[in-house]
Design a protein around this motif. Structure first.
Motif, PDB file in Angstrom:
ATOM      1  N   TRP A  14       1.014  -1.089  -0.152  1.00 22.34           N
ATOM      2  CA  TRP A  14       0.441   0.231  -0.183  1.00 22.34           C
ATOM      3  C   TRP A  14       0.924   1.075   0.097  1.00 22.34           C
ATOM      4  O   TRP A  14       2.365   1.071   0.094  1.00 22.34           O
ATOM      5  N   ALA A  15       0.188   2.396  -0.815  1.00 23.76           N
ATOM      6  CA  ALA A  15       1.087   3.541  -0.542  1.00 23.76           C
ATOM      7  C   ALA A  15       0.989   4.029   0.802  1.00 23.76           C
ATOM      8  O   ALA A  15       0.036   4.425   1.512  1.00 23.76           O
ATOM      9  N   TYR A  16       1.950   4.674   0.924  1.00 27.10           N
ATOM     10  CA  TYR A  16       2.213   5.411   3.023  1.00 27.10           C
ATOM     11  C   TYR A  16       2.543   6.645   2.916  1.00 27.10           C
ATOM     12  O   TYR A  16       3.118   6.673   1.170  1.00 27.10           O
ATOM     13  N   ILE A  17       2.577   7.372   3.284  1.00 29.32           N
ATOM     14  CA  ILE A  17       3.122   8.205   3.497  1.00 29.32           C
ATOM     15  C   ILE A  17       3.802   9.113   4.637  1.00 29.32           C
ATOM     16  O   ILE A  17       2.610   8.875   5.591  1.00 29.32           O
ATOM     17  N   ILE A  18       4.951   9.363   5.831  1.00 28.54           N
ATOM     18  CA  ILE A  18       5.246  10.001   6.508  1.00 28.54           C
ATOM     19  C   ILE A  18       5.640  11.399   6.383  1.00 28.54           C
ATOM     20  O   ILE A  18       6.592  11.544   6.240  1.00 28.54           O
ATOM     21  N   PHE A  19       4.841  12.295   7.143  1.00 26.56           N
ATOM     22  CA  PHE A  19       5.063  13.800   7.874  1.00 26.56           C
ATOM     23  C   PHE A  19       5.923  13.790   8.477  1.00 26.56           C
ATOM     24  O   PHE A  19       5.432  13.007  10.010  1.00 26.56           O
ATOM     25  N   ILE A  20       6.827  14.220   8.581  1.00 27.55           N
ATOM     26  CA  ILE A  20       7.567  15.096   9.640  1.00 27.55           C
ATOM     27  C   ILE A  20       7.814  16.345   9.322  1.00 27.55           C
ATOM     28  O   ILE A  20       7.887  17.196   8.859  1.00 27.55           O
ATOM     29  N   LEU A  21       7.599  17.239  11.291  1.00 21.29           N
ATOM     30  CA  LEU A  21       7.424  18.382  11.300  1.00 21.29           C
ATOM     31  C   LEU A  21       8.587  19.207  11.517  1.00 21.29           C
ATOM     32  O   LEU A  21       9.560  17.986  11.710  1.00 21.29           O
ATOM     33  N   LYS A  22       9.247  20.658  11.570  1.00 21.19           N
ATOM     34  CA  LYS A  22      10.246  21.185  11.768  1.00 21.19           C
ATOM     35  C   LYS A  22      10.893  20.994  12.749  1.00 21.19           C
ATOM     36  O   LYS A  22      12.054  21.086  13.094  1.00 21.19           O
ATOM     37  N   ASP A  23      10.059  20.550  14.058  1.00 15.18           N
ATOM     38  CA  ASP A  23      10.680  19.925  15.413  1.00 15.18           C
ATOM     39  C   ASP A  23      10.764  18.764  15.060  1.00 15.18           C
ATOM     40  O   ASP A  23      11.316  19.083  16.187  1.00 15.18           O
ATOM     41  N   GLY A  24      11.127  17.725  14.209  1.00 13.75           N
ATOM     42  CA  GLY A  24      11.440  16.539  14.214  1.00 13.75           C
ATOM     43  C   GLY A  24      10.456  15.582  14.445  1.00 13.75           C
ATOM     44  O   GLY A  24      10.630  14.828  14.560  1.00 13.75           O
ATOM     45  N   THR A  25       8.886  15.899  14.547  1.00  4.69           N
ATOM     46  CA  THR A  25       8.081  15.398  15.603  1.00  4.69           C
ATOM     47  C   THR A  25       7.596  14.472  13.728  1.00  4.69           C
ATOM     48  O   THR A  25       7.375  15.041  12.984  1.00  4.69           O
ATOM     49  N   THR A  26       7.751  13.345  14.223  1.00  2.00           N
ATOM     50  CA  THR A  26       7.182  12.398  12.756  1.00  2.00           C
ATOM     51  C   THR A  26       6.390  11.077  13.737  1.00  2.00           C
ATOM     52  O   THR A  26       6.332  10.660  14.362  1.00  2.00           O
ATOM     53  N   TYR A  27       5.560  11.526  11.944  1.00  2.00           N
ATOM     54  CA  TYR A  27       4.218  10.794  12.647  1.00  2.00           C
ATOM     55  C   TYR A  27       3.999   9.642  11.981  1.00  2.00           C
ATOM     56  O   TYR A  27       5.031   9.258  11.123  1.00  2.00           O
ATOM     57  N   PRO A  28       3.398   8.738  12.648  1.00  2.00           N
ATOM     58  CA  PRO A  28       3.187   7.510  12.266  1.00  2.00           C
ATOM     59  C   PRO A  28       2.418   8.008  10.862  1.00  2.00           C
ATOM     60  O   PRO A  28       1.911   8.444   9.878  1.00  2.00           O
ATOM     61  N   ALA A  29       3.535   6.513   9.899  1.00  2.00           N
ATOM     62  CA  ALA A  29       2.906   6.675   8.139  1.00  2.00           C
ATOM     63  C   ALA A  29       1.333   6.221   7.814  1.00  2.00           C
ATOM     64  O   ALA A  29       0.070   5.263   9.045  1.00  2.00           O
ATOM     65  N   LEU A  30       0.510   7.208   6.672  1.00  2.00           N
ATOM     66  CA  LEU A  30      -0.459   6.902   6.696  1.00  2.00           C
ATOM     67  C   LEU A  30      -0.941   5.573   5.516  1.00  2.00           C
ATOM     68  O   LEU A  30       0.253   6.189   4.430  1.00  2.00           O
ATOM     69  N   HIS A  31      -1.141   4.714   5.820  1.00  2.00           N
ATOM     70  CA  HIS A  31      -1.816   3.761   5.051  1.00  2.00           C
ATOM     71  C   HIS A  31      -2.534   4.144   3.780  1.00  2.00           C
ATOM     72  O   HIS A  31      -3.610   3.899   4.309  1.00  2.00           O
ATOM     73  N   PHE A  32      -2.357   4.643   2.481  1.00  2.00           N
ATOM     74  CA  PHE A  32      -4.327   4.724   1.634  1.00  2.00           C
ATOM     75  C   PHE A  32      -4.365   3.260   1.165  1.00  2.00           C
ATOM     76  O   PHE A  32      -3.929   3.216  -0.259  1.00  2.00           O
ATOM     77  N   HIS A  33      -5.147   2.533   0.921  1.00  2.00           N
ATOM     78  CA  HIS A  33      -5.830   1.260   0.819  1.00  2.00           C
ATOM     79  C   HIS A  33      -6.445   1.109   0.366  1.00  2.00           C
ATOM     80  O   HIS A  33      -6.553   0.569  -0.546  1.00  2.00           O
ATOM     81  N   SER A  34      -6.836   2.509   0.073  1.00  2.00           N
ATOM     82  CA  SER A  34      -7.995   2.409  -1.044  1.00  2.00           C
ATOM     83  C   SER A  34      -7.479   3.568  -1.939  1.00  2.00           C
ATOM     84  O   SER A  34      -8.368   4.452  -3.510  1.00  2.00           O
TER      85      SER A  34
END
Length: 673
Positions: A130-150
């Motif tokens: 599945w395609a996924y996106i991991i967002f990383i913010l300027k303060d270093g916060t790294t969010y869990p990968a968002l998997h686009f099942h559809s």
């Protein structure tokens, strides 16, 4: 039950005066990135939004289960989604608590941040599920990968591209960097360099009209500046370059000095390492293979080959409770059925004798035994928050929690000097789940503590030595990343502190931690393989750290947010490949050979690496051990918080690690929690 489309309609009104510019359902967060299980809780469904709010444009993701529960909070108590209760029946209070607890757990994964706080994002590799996106913010916060099942990941990125200028990393095709825009940057650069006597605005205009003449004039001034300020006077003598090369090679083992003739220059180049070989992983040791390695008396045959199999693929869960007893020295590899039965009988007697010692202490005695009382209180506090989301420990009045408590208290009787230090409950928990027996779990835990007790020394000598060893290894294996970390106040590698303290317990899922531990316990391919695993994880994140230009705080936060997002098998393959690369290097310094446990030639000089205290050496302690912060606090060392309202998830489990010092630095909280 409320229909799904009604839930979606309600959530579109997530904030007053908000306009939803983009939304997509079927977007999941995978709680365990290494999991192939069909467990419904392993993948959390939700919807992603790009919403325009009065305070800015926000990207948000919210779990659908949480949406359902939120929309029903004003309904009658019996209208609980997911229950099988008949209409009019008021469910048991425990069921309500269970549903609410799951909702609270899933709320931790909610994502919300201002799009202007976005520093970069990662996409999945081609043909990688599945395609996924991991967002990383300027303060270093790294969010869990968002998997686009559809599907829909490209559409979201196209919307983001309308607000931000995004550039693909030249070093990592999966990483995309948000470019900063500053129309005054060129003028500011000219002003700071003081290359021109005219105003910067006038010079920029002149540069546009006649770039050739203007540029050459500026460069001429740079040349004059360098000549006057930097060039060495002719009357100053210098060492011959051959002598300089010899000195550097002595002080920095493995460094090569290029003596190629080039007028006025001497080039220092880094050690050229051999290519990393490709390695493969294998299948876990199964019950049939395990049986074949025993003779008729129960003695293990070909122990070294057996360890090789375990290192390559781990152990199947159904035989872990037997294999781990050998890996943790509960049983000797040369023991037989009979000797093991005798040994276990002795261990059962020893355990309950030690347990009786603290069980029979009355309240009056305990009040005069302050050290035991302190340890008892600390254990009780930690046990109540250790792996409470795991089914083996979940729920109130769970008898397994009492077993966990009793084992830790008995260990205080077994090892008076070390006693109990926060973090030990994290190490015991997976062992108890595997053994499902109090006595067996205790002795396996004692065997593990014999391997890692230095992590819990009061002076933290063992931890400091391991961090220093990681630094030495990276200096040789990846000087570029090592130099970057050093120049950003992270050369002490304290962001690896939690990894080493509890053996990556918080970085992987429960099942993956069990697999990782049994691999490390084989002491293949070297005794310090856990240090090489640290190098492998950092190597994977190298491009993200450098190209995002993360500083001290951002590095800490990013590393902390990687929890449960590290692929175990890929990390193990990379770690073994790095080890083989180092092993095959002809100029590997003796200090690194000693760290890795490789054989040293008789002519090798004495290593300067930290010496470890032999197992069993007494440790004198005057009070309850407390882990001190391994570095001093930094004044104004933290950047301003992001405007995002969401908090990146580190682990769904409640932490049993707590900083015990009074002057706890905020940055170190990121390491522990």
């Amino acid at each position: 039950m409320i229909k799904l489309d009604v839930i979606h309609t309600q959530h579109r009104k997530m904030a007053s005066q908000s306009q939803v510019l983009f939304e997509r359902d079927g977007v999941y967060i995978h709680v365990n990135v290494n999991s192939t299980t069909a467990d419904k809780d392993a993948h959390i469904p939700g919807r992603v939004y790009l919403a325009q709010k009065p305070e800015g444009s926000f990207i948000e993701w919210k779990a659908e289960d949480v949406q359902s529960l939120d929309s029903n909070q004003n309904d009658q108590e019996w209208a609980v989604i997911g229950t099988t209760c008949s209409v009019g029946y008021k469910p048991d209070k425990d069921n309500v608590v269970s549903v609410s607890s799951k909702a609270e757990t899933r709320k931790r994964y909610n994502v919300s941040f201002d799009i202007l706080d976005l520093k970069s994002f990662k996409r999945n590799a081609p043909n990688h599920g599945w395609a996924y996106i991991i967002f990383i913010l300027k303060d270093g916060t790294t969010y869990p990968a968002l998997h686009f099942h559809s599907g829909g990941s490209k559409a979201l990125l196209q919307q983001i591209g309308k607000y931000l200028h995004i550039k693909r990393s030249p070093n990592d095709s999966r990483l995309f960097i948000v470019q900063e825009h500053d129309p005054d940057m060129l003028s500011k650069s000219f002003d700071e360099l003081h290359l021109f006597s005219e105003s910067s605005a006038y010079r920029v205009t002149k540069f546009i009209n006649d770039p050739y003449t203007t540029a050459l004039g500026g460069f001429a001034k740079v040349t004059n500046f360098l000549r006057d300020s930097i060039m060495t006077p002719e009357n100053v003598t210098s060492r011959p370059k051959e002598e300089v090369a010899e000195i550097l090679q002595e002080d920095i083992p493995g460094m090569e000095i290029s003596q190629q003739v080039e007028a006025g220059f001497e080039v220092v180049t880094k050690t050229k390492l051999p290519n990393r070989p490709e390695v493969t992983r294998g299948q876990p040791l199964n019950s049939q293979q395990w049986s074949k390695h025993m003779d008729r008396d129960g003695q293990i045959k070909d122990v070294e080959h057996l360890k090789d199999v375990i290192f390559r693929g781990g152990v199947e869960p159904c035989i872990r409770n037997e294999v781990w007893k050998f890996l943790l020295n509960y049983y000797d590899w040369q023991s037989t059925y009979k000797t093991r039965a005798d040994e276990r009988k002795r261990k059962v007697d020893d355990y309950f004798r030690m347990k009786l010692q603290w069980k029979t202490i009355n309240d009056v005695q305990e009040n005069r035994f302050s050290l035991l009382k302190e340890r008892k209180c600390l254990i009780e506090k930690d046990v109540t928050r250790t792996d409470r989301t795991h089914k083996f420990f979940e729920g109130e009045c769970n008898p397994n929690l009492q077993v966990l408590n009793d084992i830790l208290m008995t260990y205080c009787m077994y090892n008076f000097d070390l006693g109990y230090v926060q973090g030990m409950s994290d190490l015991l928990s997976p062992i108890l789940v595997v053994m499902e027996n109090e006595v067996d779990a205790f002795w396996c835990f004692a065997g593990l503590m014999d391997k890692v007790w230095e992590n819990f020394e009061m002076d933290q000598k063992g931890m400091k030595c391991q961090l220093a060893d990681i630094h030495r290894l990276m200096q040789f294996s990846d000087p570029e990343l090592c130099s970057y970390l050093e120049s950003h106040d992270s050369g002490n590698f304290y962001f690896c502190f939690r990894w080493l303290l509890i053996f990556f317990k918080r970085e992987f899922s429960f099942s993956d931690v069990q697999r990782l531990w049994e691999v490390i316990w084989t002491e293949r391919p070297c005794k310090s393989f856990h240090l090489v695993i640290c190098l492998a994880i950092l190597d994977t994140e190298k491009t993200t750290l450098i190209e995002n230009k993360f500083g001290f705080t951002e590095i800490l936060k990013h590393i902390n947010d990687m929890s449960l997002a590290i692929h175990l098998e890929e990390t193990l393959k990379k770690a073994e490949s790095i080890f083989l690369q180092l092993k095959n290097s002809k100029k590997l310094p003796a200090t690194l050979k000693e760290i890795l446990g490789m054989e040293l030639s008789p002519s090798s000089s004495t290593s300067s690496s930290c010496k470890t205290t032999p197992i069993g050496t007494p440790i004198n302690r005057e009070s309850t051990p407390k882990l001190e912060l391994p570095f001093q606090g930094r004044e104004n060392g933290l950047s301003a918080p992001s405007s995002g309202s969401g908090t990146a998830v580190t682990t769904p489990d409640d932490s049993s690690l707590e900083i015990l010092t009074d002057n706890a630095d905020t940055a170190m909280n990121l390491v522990y929690n």
